[in-house]
Structures are given as C-alpha cells and as structure tokens.
Design an enzyme around this catalytic site. Sequence first.
Site, PDB file in Angstrom:
ATOM      1  N   SER A 117       0.851  -1.183   0.000  1.00  0.00           N
ATOM      2  CA  SER A 117       0.000   0.000   0.000  1.00  0.00           C
ATOM      3  C   SER A 117       0.888   1.234   0.000  1.00  0.00           C
ATOM      4  O   SER A 117       1.982   1.222   0.583  1.00  0.00           O
ATOM      5  CB  SER A 117      -0.887   0.022   1.249  1.00  0.00           C
ATOM      6  N   TYR A 149      -1.420  -0.289  10.180  1.00  0.00           N
ATOM      7  CA  TYR A 149      -1.573  -0.889   8.843  1.00  0.00           C
ATOM      8  C   TYR A 149      -0.424  -0.470   7.935  1.00  0.00           C
ATOM      9  O   TYR A 149       0.144  -1.285   7.195  1.00  0.00           O
ATOM     10  CB  TYR A 149      -2.909  -0.459   8.262  1.00  0.00           C
TER      11      TYR A 149
END
Length: 248
Positions: free
Chosen positions: A143, A157
Amino acid sequence: MAGTLIVTGGGRGIGAAVSMLAAARSWRVGVNYRQNGEAARRVVADIDAAGGQALAVQADVARPEEVERLFHEVNTAFGPLTGLVNNAGLLERQARVEELDAARLHRVLETNVVGAFLCAGAAVRQMSTRRGGAGGVIVNVSSRAAVLGSAGEYVDYAAAKAAVDTLTVGLAREVAAEGIRVCGVRPGLIDTEIHALGGEPGRVARLSSTVPLGRGGLPAEVAHAIVWLLSAEASYVTGTTLDVSGGR
C-alpha cells in the site's frame, strides 16, 4: 506464463479483480477467502461462466495449518503452483497510535505480515527449482500507506505494509536463482470497501483532490499491474514494488 495461481483475499476488491483478470489470461485460480464465502463463490461462478477455471477455498492466512491446506487443495485441483498474489489484508478503524491496544496490533500484524510470510513460504516450497518445482512468481500487495505513514488514520496498517515491502526485496534476492520472481504493488486510493472497514466509506472522495490524477483508482487498474507482473512480459522484474497510485 500462466498456470496455477492462488489469490489470497480473492473474493472482493482488488483480489476479486485479480482473480477475474488472471482467469481471463488462462490462469487456473484458487480464490482464497477467510469469511465471505458467498463473495468468493460469486467470483468463481463468474470465472466459470466466462470459460475459466477457479476454486474457492476458505483459509485464514495467519494460521499455518490453514495455509498448508489452502495450498494443498489448489495443487490437488489444478496442479503445481506457479503464481501467488499475497493480497489478503486487514484494516481496522481509524485511530491515533496512542489509542491502539495490543490486541488490535496483533490482529493487524498477523494477517498483513505473518500471513504474507506464511503464504510466501508455502509458495516457495512448491515453486522453487531447488525443491523440484518449476519456478513461478509471487506478487505482494502492499500500500502507498507504507510510504506515506497514514498519520491519524492507521499507522499500524502502514507499518505492516512496510514489512511487506521488505519481504518483497529480501525474498526476491533469496530465491532469484531458484526460478522465482518476487514483486510488489503499492495501491493508492482505490475505490474498495476497505475504507468502510476503517470507518470512512467516503474516504476516496474526500482525498481525491490530493491525487495528481484527480481521482481514486479502480480495482481493475491495480489488477492489470499485478497480472502484468505475473506474466512473462515482466520476466526481468524482481525485487521491485510498483506504485499504482495516480501519482500520490
């Protein structure tokens, strides 16, 4: 190269788009899911209807015994593995670092990091020429959060995805001489339901103005990058992570 592929978290979002596109490119696809079997079976039905081959397999990628069962079931159905897309991920509600407890950190790291490592290890054991395999490709889905940090939203995350970036570089160098390429993609603001899991379904719309291309991305746009990395067209690409983020 097309053959047998496992897509973890393959029933929804980016994973579903990858499963569908890969099947259209002649891959036999193991569509992994943890909870939403209905979504995974819909993807399989769509692939079957289009003339492809797919199988939905339930497994929690953070559990070693379930990972082994996943890889065994797909191998039994479709033959030796030649591709893995490490896509399964977990995101929790937006929070600052001082608000995070140990239980949340364990959940996020177990799925995003431990799961990626366990699946990569299982793939290497099947694909490595050193172990009698025919080689293959692993694509890790990271990501842009790994680079941007996701301050005030989900630094946990982001940190987990940074670990996935390191896995991509280290494993690529470890198995390059064994017929395996390892690559990654870093999606940016992609219009999937993961933002609802973080507590803000409209996050893509809110942040679209921060994207140089002026919009959020689509799962299919990420899928095309992943399937290209799986293909022979990317035969000299390994240890590299490709940003699919509209310039953000």
